[in-house]
Design a protein around this motif. Structure first.
Motif, PDB file in Angstrom:
ATOM      1  N   MET A   1       0.819  -1.192   0.000  1.00 46.41           N
ATOM      2  CA  MET A   1       0.000   0.000   0.000  1.00 46.41           C
ATOM      3  C   MET A   1       0.864   1.257   0.000  1.00 46.41           C
ATOM      4  SD  MET A   1      -3.175   0.638   0.010  1.00 46.41           S
ATOM      5  CE  MET A   1      -4.278   1.939   0.254  1.00 46.41           C
ATOM      6  N   VAL A   2       1.982   1.219   0.722  1.00 50.47           N
ATOM      7  CA  VAL A   2       2.852   2.385   0.814  1.00 50.47           C
ATOM      8  C   VAL A   2       3.479   2.698  -0.539  1.00 50.47           C
ATOM      9  CG1 VAL A   2       4.931   3.289   1.899  1.00 50.47           C
ATOM     10  CG2 VAL A   2       3.284   2.037   3.264  1.00 50.47           C
ATOM     11  N   GLN A   3       3.844   1.661  -1.316  1.00 51.53           N
ATOM     12  CA  GLN A   3       4.481   1.907  -2.600  1.00 51.53           C
ATOM     13  C   GLN A   3       3.542   2.628  -3.566  1.00 51.53           C
ATOM     14  OE1 GLN A   3       3.893  -1.176  -1.426  1.00 51.53           O
ATOM     15  NE2 GLN A   3       3.001  -2.452  -2.985  1.00 51.53           N
ATOM     16  N   TYR A   4       2.240   2.398  -3.445  1.00 58.83           N
ATOM     17  CA  TYR A   4       1.301   3.102  -4.306  1.00 58.83           C
ATOM     18  C   TYR A   4       1.272   4.589  -3.971  1.00 58.83           C
ATOM     19  CZ  TYR A   4      -0.305  -1.586  -5.409  1.00 58.83           C
ATOM     20  OH  TYR A   4      -0.357  -2.890  -5.789  1.00 58.83           O
ATOM     21  N   ARG A   5       1.296   4.888  -2.685  1.00 53.02           N
ATOM     22  CA  ARG A   5       1.301   6.288  -2.263  1.00 53.02           C
ATOM     23  C   ARG A   5       2.582   6.973  -2.705  1.00 53.02           C
ATOM     24  NH1 ARG A   5       1.487   9.137   3.531  1.00 53.02           N
ATOM     25  NH2 ARG A   5       0.713  11.158   2.835  1.00 53.02           N
ATOM     26  N   ALA A   6       3.712   6.276  -2.556  1.00 52.97           N
ATOM     27  CA  ALA A   6       4.990   6.849  -2.976  1.00 52.97           C
ATOM     28  C   ALA A   6       4.990   7.100  -4.477  1.00 52.97           C
ATOM     29  CB  ALA A   6       6.143   5.923  -2.579  1.00 52.97           C
ATOM     30  N   GLY A   7       4.403   6.207  -5.245  1.00 56.13           N
ATOM     31  CA  GLY A   7       4.318   6.398  -6.694  1.00 56.13           C
ATOM     32  C   GLY A   7       3.455   7.585  -7.070  1.00 56.13           C
ATOM     33  N   ARG A   8       2.326   7.724  -6.409  1.00 59.05           N
ATOM     34  CA  ARG A   8       1.450   8.872  -6.683  1.00 59.05           C
ATOM     35  C   ARG A   8       2.129  10.179  -6.301  1.00 59.05           C
ATOM     36  NH1 ARG A   8      -2.532   5.838  -3.856  1.00 59.05           N
ATOM     37  NH2 ARG A   8      -2.469   7.443  -2.252  1.00 59.05           N
ATOM     38  N   LEU A   9       2.787  10.181  -5.143  1.00 59.93           N
ATOM     39  CA  LEU A   9       3.492  11.389  -4.715  1.00 59.93           C
ATOM     40  C   LEU A   9       4.672  11.698  -5.626  1.00 59.93           C
ATOM     41  CD1 LEU A   9       3.437  11.159  -0.842  1.00 59.93           C
ATOM     42  CD2 LEU A   9       2.319  12.843  -2.281  1.00 59.93           C
ATOM     43  N   SER A  10       5.318  10.663  -6.130  1.00 66.62           N
ATOM     44  CA  SER A  10       6.427  10.857  -7.056  1.00 66.62           C
ATOM     45  C   SER A  10       5.970  11.624  -8.302  1.00 66.62           C
ATOM     46  CB  SER A  10       7.018   9.504  -7.437  1.00 66.62           C
ATOM     47  OG  SER A  10       7.966   9.643  -8.446  1.00 66.62           O
ATOM     48  N   GLU A  11       4.848  11.231  -8.859  1.00 70.04           N
ATOM     49  CA  GLU A  11       4.318  11.927 -10.037  1.00 70.04           C
ATOM     50  C   GLU A  11       3.873  13.350  -9.695  1.00 70.04           C
ATOM     51  OE1 GLU A  11       4.283  11.087 -13.289  1.00 70.04           O
ATOM     52  OE2 GLU A  11       5.537   9.443 -12.592  1.00 70.04           O
ATOM     53  N   GLU A  12       3.281  13.528  -8.533  1.00 71.50           N
ATOM     54  CA  GLU A  12       2.850  14.871  -8.119  1.00 71.50           C
ATOM     55  C   GLU A  12       4.056  15.782  -7.890  1.00 71.50           C
ATOM     56  OE1 GLU A  12       0.022  17.745  -7.480  1.00 71.50           O
ATOM     57  OE2 GLU A  12      -0.275  15.701  -8.162  1.00 71.50           O
ATOM     58  N   PHE A  13       5.103  15.255  -7.243  1.00 71.80           N
ATOM     59  CA  PHE A  13       6.330  16.025  -7.044  1.00 71.80           C
ATOM     60  C   PHE A  13       6.957  16.385  -8.383  1.00 71.80           C
ATOM     61  CE2 PHE A  13       7.052  14.004  -2.658  1.00 71.80           C
ATOM     62  CZ  PHE A  13       6.419  15.046  -2.031  1.00 71.80           C
TER      63      PHE A  13
ATOM     64  N   TYR B   1      12.416  12.158 -13.573  1.00 73.78           N
ATOM     65  CA  TYR B   1      11.871  11.201 -12.629  1.00 73.78           C
ATOM     66  C   TYR B   1      12.139  11.689 -11.215  1.00 73.78           C
ATOM     67  CZ  TYR B   1      11.187   6.716 -10.245  1.00 73.78           C
ATOM     68  OH  TYR B   1      10.761   5.723  -9.419  1.00 73.78           O
ATOM     69  N   VAL B   2      11.240  11.382 -10.309  1.00 74.33           N
ATOM     70  CA  VAL B   2      11.432  11.681  -8.897  1.00 74.33           C
ATOM     71  C   VAL B   2      11.286  10.375  -8.133  1.00 74.33           C
ATOM     72  CG1 VAL B   2      10.600  12.959  -6.890  1.00 74.33           C
ATOM     73  CG2 VAL B   2      10.534  14.020  -9.137  1.00 74.33           C
ATOM     74  N   ASP B   3      12.320  10.006  -7.387  1.00 73.73           N
ATOM     75  CA  ASP B   3      12.320   8.784  -6.598  1.00 73.73           C
ATOM     76  C   ASP B   3      12.126   9.159  -5.135  1.00 73.73           C
ATOM     77  OD1 ASP B   3      12.602   6.129  -5.820  1.00 73.73           O
ATOM     78  OD2 ASP B   3      14.788   6.273  -5.695  1.00 73.73           O
ATOM     79  N   VAL B   4      10.962   8.800  -4.583  1.00 77.60           N
ATOM     80  CA  VAL B   4      10.631   9.138  -3.207  1.00 77.60           C
ATOM     81  C   VAL B   4      10.904   7.919  -2.338  1.00 77.60           C
ATOM     82  CG1 VAL B   4       8.801   9.921  -1.662  1.00 77.60           C
ATOM     83  CG2 VAL B   4       8.850  10.717  -4.015  1.00 77.60           C
ATOM     84  N   SER B   5      11.558   8.134  -1.198  1.00 83.78           N
ATOM     85  CA  SER B   5      11.847   7.022  -0.290  1.00 83.78           C
ATOM     86  C   SER B   5      10.551   6.514   0.328  1.00 83.78           C
ATOM     87  CB  SER B   5      12.826   7.463   0.790  1.00 83.78           C
ATOM     88  OG  SER B   5      12.233   8.425   1.629  1.00 83.78           O
ATOM     89  N   GLY B   6      10.633   5.334   0.920  1.00 84.93           N
ATOM     90  CA  GLY B   6       9.457   4.704   1.506  1.00 84.93           C
ATOM     91  C   GLY B   6       8.851   5.486   2.655  1.00 84.93           C
ATOM     92  N   ASP B   7       9.689   6.172   3.443  1.00 86.25           N
ATOM     93  CA  ASP B   7       9.172   6.953   4.563  1.00 86.25           C
ATOM     94  C   ASP B   7       8.818   8.386   4.173  1.00 86.25           C
ATOM     95  OD1 ASP B   7      11.703   7.928   4.190  1.00 86.25           O
ATOM     96  OD2 ASP B   7      12.352   7.714   6.270  1.00 86.25           O
ATOM     97  N   LEU B   8       8.957   8.710   2.894  1.00 89.76           N
ATOM     98  CA  LEU B   8       8.601  10.023   2.341  1.00 89.76           C
ATOM     99  C   LEU B   8       9.414  11.164   2.941  1.00 89.76           C
ATOM    100  CD1 LEU B   8       4.718   9.617   2.258  1.00 89.76           C
ATOM    101  CD2 LEU B   8       6.351   9.052   0.469  1.00 89.76           C
ATOM    102  N   ARG B   9      10.628  10.881   3.396  1.00 89.77           N
ATOM    103  CA  ARG B   9      11.487  11.916   3.969  1.00 89.77           C
ATOM    104  C   ARG B   9      12.533  12.433   2.985  1.00 89.77           C
ATOM    105  NH1 ARG B   9      11.203  13.104   9.700  1.00 89.77           N
ATOM    106  NH2 ARG B   9       9.468  11.865  10.408  1.00 89.77           N
ATOM    107  N   HIS B  10      12.844  11.645   1.950  1.00 88.05           N
ATOM    108  CA  HIS B  10      13.871  12.017   0.982  1.00 88.05           C
ATOM    109  C   HIS B  10      13.346  11.786  -0.428  1.00 88.05           C
ATOM    110  CE1 HIS B  10      16.807  12.263   4.200  1.00 88.05           C
ATOM    111  NE2 HIS B  10      16.339  11.109   4.642  1.00 88.05           N
ATOM    112  N   ALA B  11      13.751  12.652  -1.336  1.00 84.34           N
ATOM    113  CA  ALA B  11      13.364  12.511  -2.737  1.00 84.34           C
ATOM    114  C   ALA B  11      14.567  12.833  -3.618  1.00 84.34           C
ATOM    115  CB  ALA B  11      12.202  13.434  -3.075  1.00 84.34           C
TER     116      ALA B  11
END
Length: 111
Positions: free
Chosen positions: A1-13, A37-47
């Motif tokens: 579930m977290v990877q989906y959120r990270a993917g959505r946030l990656s596109e938004e970023f 491309y934007v690679d967001v970490s799993g904890d959403l602290r680094h991109a």
């Protein structure tokens, strides 16, 4: 579930960072930049933000230096546009995949 959120946030970023670089950053060292491309970490602290720059190696290094100095401003603008608990730390990296693809296409066209 977290990877989906990270993917959505990656596109938004990616969308927001592209807009901020194009319209808000006033540094003359920033030339023609596209966010690949934007690679967001799993904890959403680094991109990690991968950018492609049009120009020679000197222009690429100048643009990366300018983006690194503007990272705080870009982060603040992202925090203003996207409501998150934590806004990730941004690091900019050069992505040469577009230049590499153009080189391959040129070689294939010559054959």
């Amino acid at each position: 579930m977290v990877q989906y959120r990270a993917g959505r946030l990656s596109e938004e970023f990616k969308k927001e960072i592209s807009d901020i670089i194009k319209n808000e950053v006033k540094d003359p060292r920033v030339g023609f930049v596209s966010v690949v491309y934007v690679d967001v970490s799993g904890d959403l602290r680094h991109a990690k933000v991968f950018v492609s720059v049009l120009g020679d190696e000197k222009k690429v290094s100048e643009t990366l230096t300018a983006l690194k100095s503007a990272a705080g401003f870009i982060r603040r603008e992202i925090a203003r546009r996207i409501q998150l608990r934590y806004t990730p730390e941004l690091t900019f990296h050069y992505d040469d995949s577009i230049a590499h693809g153009a080189k391959i296409a040129k070689i294939l066209a010559d054959v």
